[in-house]
Design an enzyme around this catalytic site. Structure first.
Site, PDB file in Angstrom:
ATOM      1  N   ARG A 169      28.783  30.265  -5.518  1.00 27.38           N
ATOM      2  CA  ARG A 169      29.184  29.714  -6.823  1.00 27.38           C
ATOM      3  C   ARG A 169      28.681  30.577  -7.986  1.00 27.38           C
ATOM      4  O   ARG A 169      28.384  30.068  -9.062  1.00 27.38           O
ATOM      5  CB  ARG A 169      28.657  28.283  -7.011  1.00 27.38           C
ATOM      6  CG  ARG A 169      29.255  27.250  -6.077  1.00 27.38           C
ATOM      7  CD  ARG A 169      30.722  27.007  -6.415  1.00 27.38           C
ATOM      8  NE  ARG A 169      31.265  25.883  -5.692  1.00 27.38           N
ATOM      9  CZ  ARG A 169      31.759  25.938  -4.451  1.00 27.38           C
ATOM     10  NH1 ARG A 169      31.758  27.080  -3.787  1.00 27.38           N
ATOM     11  NH2 ARG A 169      32.272  24.865  -3.891  1.00 27.38           N
ATOM     12  N   SER A 244      32.810  18.888  -7.522  1.00 24.89           N
ATOM     13  CA  SER A 244      31.363  18.760  -7.287  1.00 24.89           C
ATOM     14  C   SER A 244      30.642  18.899  -8.630  1.00 24.89           C
ATOM     15  O   SER A 244      30.847  19.888  -9.331  1.00 24.89           O
ATOM     16  CB  SER A 244      30.869  19.877  -6.367  1.00 24.89           C
ATOM     17  OG  SER A 244      31.527  19.822  -5.128  1.00 24.89           O
ATOM     18  N   GLU A 346      27.169  22.108 -11.767  1.00 25.07           N
ATOM     19  CA  GLU A 346      28.133  23.178 -11.527  1.00 25.07           C
ATOM     20  C   GLU A 346      29.098  23.397 -12.703  1.00 25.07           C
ATOM     21  O   GLU A 346      29.436  24.538 -12.997  1.00 25.07           O
ATOM     22  CB  GLU A 346      28.919  22.838 -10.243  1.00 25.07           C
ATOM     23  CG  GLU A 346      29.516  24.039  -9.597  1.00 25.07           C
ATOM     24  CD  GLU A 346      30.630  23.686  -8.652  1.00 25.07           C
ATOM     25  OE1 GLU A 346      31.679  23.193  -9.100  1.00 25.07           O
ATOM     26  OE2 GLU A 346      30.458  23.923  -7.454  1.00 25.07           O
TER      27      GLU A 346
HETATM   28  N1  EPU Z   1      27.841  13.731   2.108  1.00 24.93           N
HETATM   29  C1  EPU Z   1      27.229  12.541   1.825  1.00 24.93           C
HETATM   30  N2  EPU Z   1      27.892  11.643   1.043  1.00 24.93           N
HETATM   31  C2  EPU Z   1      29.119  11.888   0.531  1.00 24.93           C
HETATM   32  C3  EPU Z   1      29.758  13.109   0.832  1.00 24.93           C
HETATM   33  C4  EPU Z   1      29.089  14.043   1.607  1.00 24.93           C
HETATM   34  O1  EPU Z   1      26.118  12.270   2.265  1.00 24.93           O
HETATM   35  O2  EPU Z   1      29.644  11.049  -0.219  1.00 24.93           O
HETATM   36  C5  EPU Z   1      27.093  14.736   2.908  1.00 24.93           C
HETATM   37  C6  EPU Z   1      27.481  14.733   4.377  1.00 24.93           C
HETATM   38  O3  EPU Z   1      26.300  14.997   5.109  1.00 24.93           O
HETATM   39  C7  EPU Z   1      28.428  15.913   4.466  1.00 24.93           C
HETATM   40  C8  EPU Z   1      27.820  16.878   3.469  1.00 24.93           C
HETATM   41  O4  EPU Z   1      27.343  16.041   2.415  1.00 24.93           O
HETATM   42  O5  EPU Z   1      28.455  16.444   5.747  1.00 24.93           O
HETATM   43  C9  EPU Z   1      28.774  17.917   2.933  1.00 24.93           C
HETATM   44  O6  EPU Z   1      29.883  17.274   2.296  1.00 24.93           O
HETATM   45  P1  EPU Z   1      31.272  18.055   2.089  1.00 24.93           P
HETATM   46  O7  EPU Z   1      31.720  18.626   3.369  1.00 24.93           O
HETATM   47  O8  EPU Z   1      32.189  17.150   1.375  1.00 24.93           O
HETATM   48  O9  EPU Z   1      30.892  19.305   1.190  1.00 24.93           O
HETATM   49  P2  EPU Z   1      29.981  19.452  -0.108  1.00 24.93           P
HETATM   50  O10 EPU Z   1      28.824  20.321   0.274  1.00 24.93           O
HETATM   51  O11 EPU Z   1      29.676  18.169  -0.770  1.00 24.93           O
HETATM   52  C10 EPU Z   1      31.121  21.697  -0.857  1.00 24.93           C
HETATM   53  C11 EPU Z   1      31.660  22.265  -2.133  1.00 24.93           C
HETATM   54  C12 EPU Z   1      33.046  21.708  -2.417  1.00 24.93           C
HETATM   55  C13 EPU Z   1      33.962  22.089  -1.265  1.00 24.93           C
HETATM   56  C14 EPU Z   1      33.365  21.492   0.031  1.00 24.93           C
HETATM   57  C15 EPU Z   1      34.125  21.903   1.258  1.00 24.93           C
HETATM   58  C16 EPU Z   1      29.692  22.727  -3.484  1.00 24.93           C
HETATM   59  C17 EPU Z   1      28.866  22.320  -4.661  1.00 24.93           C
HETATM   60  N3  EPU Z   1      30.749  21.965  -3.227  1.00 24.93           N
HETATM   61  O12 EPU Z   1      30.950  20.296  -1.066  1.00 24.93           O
HETATM   62  O13 EPU Z   1      33.533  22.323  -3.595  1.00 24.93           O
HETATM   63  O14 EPU Z   1      35.271  21.603  -1.452  1.00 24.93           O
HETATM   64  O15 EPU Z   1      32.006  21.981   0.192  1.00 24.93           O
HETATM   65  O16 EPU Z   1      33.871  23.233   1.554  1.00 24.93           O
HETATM   66  O17 EPU Z   1      29.389  23.734  -2.838  1.00 24.93           O
HETATM   67  C18 EPU Z   1      33.654  22.052  -5.964  1.00 24.93           C
HETATM   68  O18 EPU Z   1      32.946  23.059  -6.045  1.00 24.93           O
HETATM   69  O19 EPU Z   1      34.051  21.433  -6.988  1.00 24.93           O
HETATM   70  C19 EPU Z   1      34.011  21.551  -4.648  1.00 24.93           C
HETATM   71  C20 EPU Z   1      34.741  20.457  -4.491  1.00 24.93           C
END
Ligand code: EPU
Length: 355
Positions: A169, A244, A346
Protein backbone atom coordinates in the site's frame (compact mmCIF):
# COMPACT_ATOMS: atom_id res chain seq x y z
CA UNK A 1 -5.04 33.25 -20.41
CA UNK A 2 -7.30 30.57 -18.93
CA UNK A 3 -10.32 31.48 -21.00
CA UNK A 4 -10.60 27.94 -22.39
CA UNK A 5 -10.32 26.45 -18.91
CA UNK A 6 -13.61 25.54 -17.30
CA UNK A 7 -12.77 26.15 -13.66
CA UNK A 8 -15.93 25.83 -11.60
CA UNK A 9 -16.49 27.37 -8.20
CA UNK A 10 -18.04 26.01 -5.00
CA UNK A 11 -18.59 22.49 -6.27
CA UNK A 12 -20.03 19.92 -3.87
CA UNK A 13 -17.64 17.00 -3.50
CA UNK A 14 -19.68 14.45 -1.56
CA UNK A 15 -21.23 12.92 -4.69
CA UNK A 16 -17.77 12.46 -6.17
CA UNK A 17 -16.66 10.18 -3.33
CA UNK A 18 -17.71 6.64 -2.45
CA UNK A 19 -18.15 7.75 1.19
CA UNK A 20 -20.72 10.32 -0.06
CA UNK A 21 -19.33 12.77 2.46
CA UNK A 22 -17.62 16.14 2.21
CA UNK A 23 -18.12 19.88 1.71
CA UNK A 24 -17.37 21.95 -1.38
CA UNK A 25 -14.28 22.57 -3.46
CA UNK A 26 -13.61 26.30 -3.70
CA UNK A 27 -12.37 25.67 -7.26
CA UNK A 28 -12.84 22.56 -9.37
CA UNK A 29 -11.42 21.52 -12.73
CA UNK A 30 -12.01 18.37 -14.73
CA UNK A 31 -8.97 18.29 -17.02
CA UNK A 32 -9.42 16.38 -20.26
CA UNK A 33 -6.01 17.07 -21.78
CA UNK A 34 -2.48 17.26 -20.38
CA UNK A 35 -2.48 20.91 -21.36
CA UNK A 36 -5.52 21.52 -19.18
CA UNK A 37 -3.83 19.75 -16.25
CA UNK A 38 -0.85 22.09 -16.62
CA UNK A 39 -3.03 25.20 -17.02
CA UNK A 40 -5.00 24.19 -13.92
CA UNK A 41 -1.76 23.95 -11.96
CA UNK A 42 -0.72 27.40 -13.24
CA UNK A 43 -4.08 28.80 -12.11
CA UNK A 44 -3.48 27.34 -8.66
CA UNK A 45 0.07 28.68 -8.55
CA UNK A 46 -0.93 32.22 -9.57
CA UNK A 47 -3.77 32.24 -7.04
CA UNK A 48 -1.70 30.57 -4.32
CA UNK A 49 -4.13 27.68 -4.00
CA UNK A 50 -3.41 24.23 -2.68
CA UNK A 51 -4.15 21.47 -5.18
CA UNK A 52 -5.83 18.16 -4.51
CA UNK A 53 -5.94 15.52 -7.25
CA UNK A 54 -9.23 13.65 -7.13
CA UNK A 55 -9.49 10.29 -8.86
CA UNK A 56 -12.50 8.05 -8.45
CA UNK A 57 -13.03 9.33 -4.89
CA UNK A 58 -12.86 5.81 -3.49
CA UNK A 59 -9.96 6.26 -1.08
CA UNK A 60 -10.63 9.67 0.33
CA UNK A 61 -12.44 11.32 3.23
CA UNK A 62 -13.22 14.98 2.57
CA UNK A 63 -13.89 17.26 5.51
CA UNK A 64 -17.30 18.79 6.16
CA UNK A 65 -15.87 22.23 5.38
CA UNK A 66 -14.57 21.00 2.02
CA UNK A 67 -11.34 22.08 0.35
CA UNK A 68 -10.35 25.74 0.00
CA UNK A 69 -7.99 25.20 -2.95
CA UNK A 70 -8.33 23.67 -6.40
CA UNK A 71 -9.64 20.14 -6.81
CA UNK A 72 -8.25 18.78 -10.06
CA UNK A 73 -9.79 15.71 -11.60
CA UNK A 74 -7.51 14.16 -14.19
CA UNK A 75 -9.92 12.91 -16.83
CA UNK A 76 -7.37 11.68 -19.39
CA UNK A 77 -8.69 8.78 -21.45
CA UNK A 78 -7.21 6.22 -23.82
CA UNK A 79 -6.13 2.58 -23.79
CA UNK A 80 -3.42 1.56 -26.23
CA UNK A 81 -2.30 -2.08 -26.58
CA UNK A 82 1.08 -2.91 -28.16
CA UNK A 83 2.80 -6.24 -28.81
CA UNK A 84 5.83 -6.73 -26.56
CA UNK A 85 8.47 -9.46 -26.40
CA UNK A 86 7.17 -13.04 -26.53
CA UNK A 87 3.75 -13.28 -24.91
CA UNK A 88 3.96 -9.80 -23.40
CA UNK A 89 1.40 -7.18 -24.33
CA UNK A 90 2.19 -3.64 -23.25
CA UNK A 91 -0.66 -1.30 -22.55
CA UNK A 92 -0.67 2.44 -21.98
CA UNK A 93 -3.72 3.72 -20.12
CA UNK A 94 -4.89 7.26 -19.39
CA UNK A 95 -5.09 8.13 -15.67
CA UNK A 96 -8.80 8.95 -16.00
CA UNK A 97 -9.89 5.52 -17.27
CA UNK A 98 -12.11 3.54 -14.91
CA UNK A 99 -9.90 0.85 -13.36
CA UNK A 100 -12.45 -1.96 -13.26
CA UNK A 101 -13.60 -1.36 -16.84
CA UNK A 102 -9.95 -1.55 -17.89
CA UNK A 103 -9.49 -4.84 -15.98
CA UNK A 104 -12.63 -6.19 -17.69
CA UNK A 105 -11.29 -5.30 -21.15
CA UNK A 106 -7.95 -7.00 -20.42
CA UNK A 107 -9.64 -10.15 -19.09
CA UNK A 108 -11.81 -10.37 -22.23
CA UNK A 109 -8.65 -10.03 -24.35
CA UNK A 110 -7.17 -12.94 -22.33
CA UNK A 111 -4.43 -10.75 -20.89
CA UNK A 112 -3.27 -11.97 -17.49
CA UNK A 113 -1.76 -9.99 -14.64
CA UNK A 114 -4.51 -7.83 -13.11
CA UNK A 115 -7.50 -10.25 -12.96
CA UNK A 116 -7.44 -10.47 -9.13
CA UNK A 117 -7.76 -6.68 -9.02
CA UNK A 118 -11.30 -6.93 -10.40
CA UNK A 119 -14.09 -4.97 -8.76
CA UNK A 120 -11.83 -2.32 -7.25
CA UNK A 121 -13.35 1.14 -7.53
CA UNK A 122 -11.48 4.21 -8.72
CA UNK A 123 -9.43 5.32 -11.68
CA UNK A 124 -6.27 3.95 -13.28
CA UNK A 125 -4.25 6.98 -12.12
CA UNK A 126 -4.89 6.08 -8.49
CA UNK A 127 -3.50 2.57 -8.73
CA UNK A 128 0.23 3.38 -8.48
CA UNK A 129 -0.30 5.83 -5.62
CA UNK A 130 -1.06 3.20 -2.98
CA UNK A 131 0.10 0.21 -5.05
CA UNK A 132 -3.42 -1.18 -5.19
CA UNK A 133 -3.56 -4.83 -4.21
CA UNK A 134 -6.09 -7.56 -3.50
CA UNK A 135 -6.45 -11.34 -3.56
CA UNK A 136 -2.72 -11.95 -3.88
CA UNK A 137 -1.95 -9.46 -6.64
CA UNK A 138 -0.57 -5.90 -6.65
CA UNK A 139 -0.35 -3.45 -9.56
CA UNK A 140 3.42 -3.22 -9.00
CA UNK A 141 3.70 -6.79 -10.38
CA UNK A 142 2.67 -5.68 -13.88
CA UNK A 143 3.35 -1.95 -13.86
CA UNK A 144 6.23 -0.88 -16.09
CA UNK A 145 6.30 2.91 -15.79
CA UNK A 146 4.22 5.95 -14.88
CA UNK A 147 4.04 9.16 -16.89
CA UNK A 148 3.71 12.09 -14.52
CA UNK A 149 3.77 15.85 -14.36
CA UNK A 150 6.50 16.86 -11.92
CA UNK A 151 5.37 19.93 -9.98
CA UNK A 152 8.90 20.60 -8.69
CA UNK A 153 10.62 20.59 -12.06
CA UNK A 154 7.54 21.80 -13.91
CA UNK A 155 7.76 19.19 -16.62
CA UNK A 156 6.34 15.90 -17.78
CA UNK A 157 8.49 12.82 -17.25
CA UNK A 158 8.33 9.04 -17.06
CA UNK A 159 9.21 7.19 -13.86
CA UNK A 160 10.32 3.58 -14.05
CA UNK A 161 8.78 1.00 -11.73
CA UNK A 162 11.97 1.02 -9.61
CA UNK A 163 11.72 4.79 -9.21
CA UNK A 164 8.16 4.42 -7.85
CA UNK A 165 9.46 2.67 -4.68
CA UNK A 166 6.56 0.25 -4.29
CA UNK A 167 5.74 -1.59 -1.04
CA UNK A 168 2.57 -2.76 0.72
CA UNK A 169 0.00 0.00 0.00
CA UNK A 170 2.98 2.27 -0.55
CA UNK A 171 4.94 4.19 -3.20
CA UNK A 172 6.92 7.44 -3.40
CA UNK A 173 3.61 9.06 -4.42
CA UNK A 174 2.05 8.61 -0.96
CA UNK A 175 5.27 8.87 1.11
CA UNK A 176 8.51 10.71 0.28
CA UNK A 177 7.21 12.57 -2.80
CA UNK A 178 3.62 13.17 -1.70
CA UNK A 179 1.89 15.90 -3.77
CA UNK A 180 4.88 16.26 -6.11
CA UNK A 181 3.73 14.19 -9.08
CA UNK A 182 0.46 14.09 -10.97
CA UNK A 183 -0.14 10.76 -12.66
CA UNK A 184 -1.07 11.20 -16.33
CA UNK A 185 -0.67 7.73 -17.79
CA UNK A 186 0.34 4.25 -16.61
CA UNK A 187 2.08 1.49 -18.59
CA UNK A 188 1.47 -2.15 -17.70
CA UNK A 189 2.91 -5.33 -19.18
CA UNK A 190 0.38 -8.19 -19.31
CA UNK A 191 0.70 -11.76 -20.51
CA UNK A 192 -1.25 -12.98 -23.51
CA UNK A 193 -3.13 -16.22 -22.65
CA UNK A 194 -1.42 -16.25 -19.25
CA UNK A 195 -2.87 -18.20 -16.32
CA UNK A 196 -4.65 -16.32 -13.51
CA UNK A 197 -2.82 -15.87 -10.21
CA UNK A 198 -4.51 -18.17 -7.73
CA UNK A 199 -2.60 -17.81 -4.46
CA UNK A 200 -5.12 -16.25 -2.08
CA UNK A 201 -6.77 -18.85 0.15
CA UNK A 202 -10.38 -17.86 -0.72
CA UNK A 203 -9.58 -18.30 -4.42
CA UNK A 204 -7.62 -21.53 -3.92
CA UNK A 205 -10.44 -23.16 -2.00
CA UNK A 206 -13.00 -22.02 -4.55
CA UNK A 207 -11.14 -23.57 -7.49
CA UNK A 208 -9.82 -26.63 -5.61
CA UNK A 209 -6.57 -27.02 -7.56
CA UNK A 210 -8.17 -26.43 -10.98
CA UNK A 211 -6.77 -23.58 -13.13
CA UNK A 212 -9.74 -21.37 -13.98
CA UNK A 213 -10.00 -18.96 -16.88
CA UNK A 214 -9.28 -15.27 -16.38
CA UNK A 215 -12.99 -14.58 -16.80
CA UNK A 216 -13.97 -17.08 -14.08
CA UNK A 217 -11.34 -15.61 -11.79
CA UNK A 218 -12.71 -12.12 -12.32
CA UNK A 219 -16.26 -13.31 -11.60
CA UNK A 220 -15.25 -15.10 -8.39
CA UNK A 221 -13.17 -12.16 -7.16
CA UNK A 222 -16.17 -9.86 -7.69
CA UNK A 223 -18.44 -12.32 -5.86
CA UNK A 224 -16.05 -12.51 -2.89
CA UNK A 225 -15.72 -8.71 -2.83
CA UNK A 226 -19.51 -8.40 -2.88
CA UNK A 227 -19.84 -10.84 0.03
CA UNK A 228 -17.52 -8.57 2.00
CA UNK A 229 -19.37 -5.40 1.01
CA UNK A 230 -16.28 -4.28 -0.92
CA UNK A 231 -17.86 -4.08 -4.35
CA UNK A 232 -18.84 -0.43 -4.60
CA UNK A 233 -21.02 -0.86 -7.67
CA UNK A 234 -23.34 -3.18 -5.71
CA UNK A 235 -24.53 -0.01 -3.93
CA UNK A 236 -26.14 0.10 -0.50
CA UNK A 237 -24.89 1.48 2.80
CA UNK A 238 -22.04 -1.03 3.22
CA UNK A 239 -20.49 0.30 0.02
CA UNK A 240 -20.59 3.91 1.26
CA UNK A 241 -17.03 3.59 2.49
CA UNK A 242 -13.42 3.94 1.40
CA UNK A 243 -12.90 0.18 1.40
CA UNK A 244 -10.38 -0.86 4.05
CA UNK A 245 -10.13 2.07 6.44
CA UNK A 246 -6.90 0.87 8.09
CA UNK A 247 -3.79 -0.88 6.82
CA UNK A 248 -3.11 -4.31 8.22
CA UNK A 249 -0.40 -3.76 10.85
CA UNK A 250 2.98 -5.39 10.33
CA UNK A 251 4.56 -6.44 13.63
CA UNK A 252 7.59 -8.34 14.91
CA UNK A 253 7.14 -11.96 15.93
CA UNK A 254 7.90 -10.97 19.54
CA UNK A 255 4.86 -8.68 19.42
CA UNK A 256 2.74 -11.53 18.05
CA UNK A 257 3.90 -13.73 20.93
CA UNK A 258 3.00 -10.95 23.38
CA UNK A 259 -0.49 -10.69 21.88
CA UNK A 260 -0.87 -14.46 22.03
CA UNK A 261 -0.16 -14.35 25.75
CA UNK A 262 -2.92 -11.79 26.25
CA UNK A 263 -5.50 -13.33 23.93
CA UNK A 264 -4.98 -17.05 24.38
CA UNK A 265 -5.57 -16.43 28.10
CA UNK A 266 -8.93 -14.96 27.11
CA UNK A 267 -9.92 -18.09 25.23
CA UNK A 268 -8.95 -17.02 21.69
CA UNK A 269 -7.76 -20.06 19.70
CA UNK A 270 -5.02 -18.39 17.63
CA UNK A 271 -4.13 -15.11 15.99
CA UNK A 272 -4.40 -15.05 12.18
CA UNK A 273 -1.15 -13.78 10.69
CA UNK A 274 0.69 -13.76 7.38
CA UNK A 275 4.39 -14.00 6.64
CA UNK A 276 6.04 -10.77 5.50
CA UNK A 277 9.74 -11.29 6.25
CA UNK A 278 11.48 -13.78 8.56
CA UNK A 279 10.83 -11.63 11.66
CA UNK A 280 7.72 -9.77 10.48
CA UNK A 281 4.07 -10.78 10.22
CA UNK A 282 0.93 -8.99 9.07
CA UNK A 283 -2.11 -9.27 11.34
CA UNK A 284 -5.56 -8.56 9.85
CA UNK A 285 -6.74 -5.24 11.27
CA UNK A 286 -10.35 -6.45 10.88
CA UNK A 287 -9.63 -9.29 13.30
CA UNK A 288 -8.00 -7.00 15.88
CA UNK A 289 -10.94 -4.61 15.62
CA UNK A 290 -13.35 -7.46 16.39
CA UNK A 291 -11.25 -8.63 19.34
CA UNK A 292 -11.36 -5.08 20.67
CA UNK A 293 -15.14 -5.29 20.90
CA UNK A 294 -16.30 -3.68 17.66
CA UNK A 295 -18.48 -5.86 15.50
CA UNK A 296 -19.95 -5.96 12.00
CA UNK A 297 -22.73 -3.38 11.87
CA UNK A 298 -21.41 -1.49 14.95
CA UNK A 299 -22.84 2.03 14.94
CA UNK A 300 -21.90 5.35 16.42
CA UNK A 301 -24.20 8.14 15.27
CA UNK A 302 -24.47 7.97 11.51
CA UNK A 303 -21.08 6.31 11.16
CA UNK A 304 -20.67 2.59 11.55
CA UNK A 305 -18.78 -0.51 10.51
CA UNK A 306 -19.88 -2.41 7.45
CA UNK A 307 -22.32 -5.21 8.26
CA UNK A 308 -20.05 -7.51 6.21
CA UNK A 309 -16.48 -6.51 7.18
CA UNK A 310 -15.13 -4.74 10.26
CA UNK A 311 -12.31 -3.04 8.35
CA UNK A 312 -14.67 -0.74 6.45
CA UNK A 313 -15.99 2.32 8.23
CA UNK A 314 -19.20 3.28 6.46
CA UNK A 315 -21.59 6.18 6.13
CA UNK A 316 -24.91 4.77 7.38
CA UNK A 317 -26.83 7.73 5.91
CA UNK A 318 -25.96 11.44 6.14
CA UNK A 319 -22.88 10.85 8.28
CA UNK A 320 -20.57 13.82 8.62
CA UNK A 321 -16.82 13.54 8.17
CA UNK A 322 -16.55 14.37 11.86
CA UNK A 323 -18.62 11.32 12.78
CA UNK A 324 -16.32 9.11 10.68
CA UNK A 325 -13.26 10.64 12.37
CA UNK A 326 -14.80 10.08 15.82
CA UNK A 327 -15.35 6.39 15.12
CA UNK A 328 -11.85 6.10 13.63
CA UNK A 329 -10.40 7.60 16.84
CA UNK A 330 -12.43 5.27 19.08
CA UNK A 331 -11.12 2.24 17.17
CA UNK A 332 -7.52 3.47 17.17
CA UNK A 333 -7.62 4.25 20.91
CA UNK A 334 -9.10 0.88 21.78
CA UNK A 335 -6.55 -1.02 19.67
CA UNK A 336 -3.73 1.00 21.20
CA UNK A 337 -4.97 0.44 24.78
CA UNK A 338 -5.59 -3.28 24.35
CA UNK A 339 -2.77 -4.34 22.04
CA UNK A 340 -0.28 -1.45 21.88
CA UNK A 341 -0.71 -1.30 18.10
CA UNK A 342 -1.07 1.94 16.17
CA UNK A 343 -3.59 1.36 13.39
CA UNK A 344 -2.66 3.51 10.40
CA UNK A 345 -5.55 4.72 8.23
CA UNK A 346 -5.44 3.96 4.54
CA UNK A 347 -7.56 6.72 2.93
CA UNK A 348 -6.43 10.28 2.25
CA UNK A 349 -7.87 12.98 4.50
CA UNK A 350 -8.60 16.17 2.61
CA UNK A 351 -9.43 19.58 4.04
CA UNK A 352 -8.65 18.69 7.66
CA UNK A 353 -6.24 20.80 9.73
CA UNK A 354 -4.66 17.97 11.66
CA UNK A 355 -3.95 15.23 9.11
N1 EPU B 1 -11.63 -10.64 9.41
C1 EPU B 1 -12.33 -10.47 10.57
N2 EPU B 1 -13.53 -9.82 10.52
C2 EPU B 1 -14.04 -9.33 9.37
C3 EPU B 1 -13.33 -9.51 8.17
C4 EPU B 1 -12.10 -10.15 8.20
O1 EPU B 1 -11.91 -10.90 11.64
O2 EPU B 1 -15.11 -8.69 9.40
C5 EPU B 1 -10.30 -11.29 9.48
C6 EPU B 1 -10.34 -12.77 9.10
O3 EPU B 1 -9.41 -13.42 9.93
C7 EPU B 1 -9.85 -12.75 7.67
C8 EPU B 1 -8.83 -11.63 7.70
O4 EPU B 1 -9.40 -10.66 8.58
O5 EPU B 1 -9.28 -13.96 7.32
C9 EPU B 1 -8.54 -11.01 6.35
O6 EPU B 1 -9.74 -10.49 5.78
P1 EPU B 1 -9.86 -10.24 4.20
O7 EPU B 1 -9.47 -11.47 3.47
O8 EPU B 1 -11.19 -9.67 3.93
O9 EPU B 1 -8.71 -9.20 3.88
P2 EPU B 1 -8.25 -7.86 4.61
O10 EPU B 1 -6.86 -8.10 5.11
O11 EPU B 1 -9.23 -7.34 5.58
C10 EPU B 1 -7.06 -6.90 2.47
C11 EPU B 1 -7.02 -5.59 1.75
C12 EPU B 1 -8.27 -5.42 0.89
C13 EPU B 1 -8.31 -6.55 -0.13
C14 EPU B 1 -8.34 -7.88 0.66
C15 EPU B 1 -8.26 -9.08 -0.24
C16 EPU B 1 -5.74 -4.13 3.21
C17 EPU B 1 -5.77 -2.98 4.16
N3 EPU B 1 -6.91 -4.50 2.72
O12 EPU B 1 -8.17 -6.85 3.37
O13 EPU B 1 -8.15 -4.19 0.19
O14 EPU B 1 -9.44 -6.46 -0.96
O15 EPU B 1 -7.18 -7.94 1.54
O16 EPU B 1 -6.98 -9.21 -0.75
O17 EPU B 1 -4.66 -4.64 2.90
C18 EPU B 1 -8.71 -1.87 0.31
O18 EPU B 1 -7.49 -1.66 0.37
O19 EPU B 1 -9.56 -0.94 0.34
C19 EPU B 1 -9.17 -3.25 0.23
C20 EPU B 1 -10.46 -3.55 0.20
Amino acid sequence: MHSNLKIEENVSLSGLTTFRIGGEARYFLRAQTEKQVISGLEFAHVNELEVFILGGGSNVLISDSGFSGLVLQVDLKGILFREGDGEAINVTVGAGEDWDEFVGICVEKKLAGIECLSGIPGLVGGTPIQNVGAYGQEVSETLVSVKVFDRHQNKTKTLSKAECGFGYRKSIFNTTEKNRYIVLEVDYSLKKNGAPKIVYSDLKSKFEGRVPSLRETREVVCTIRASKGMLVRQGGLDAQSAGSFFKNPIVRKSKLAELETILLGEGVKGIPNYFVEPDLVKIPAAWLIEQAGFYKGFKKGNAGLSTKHTLAITNRGNATAKEIIDLKADIQNEIMDRFGIDLIPEPNFIGFDNF
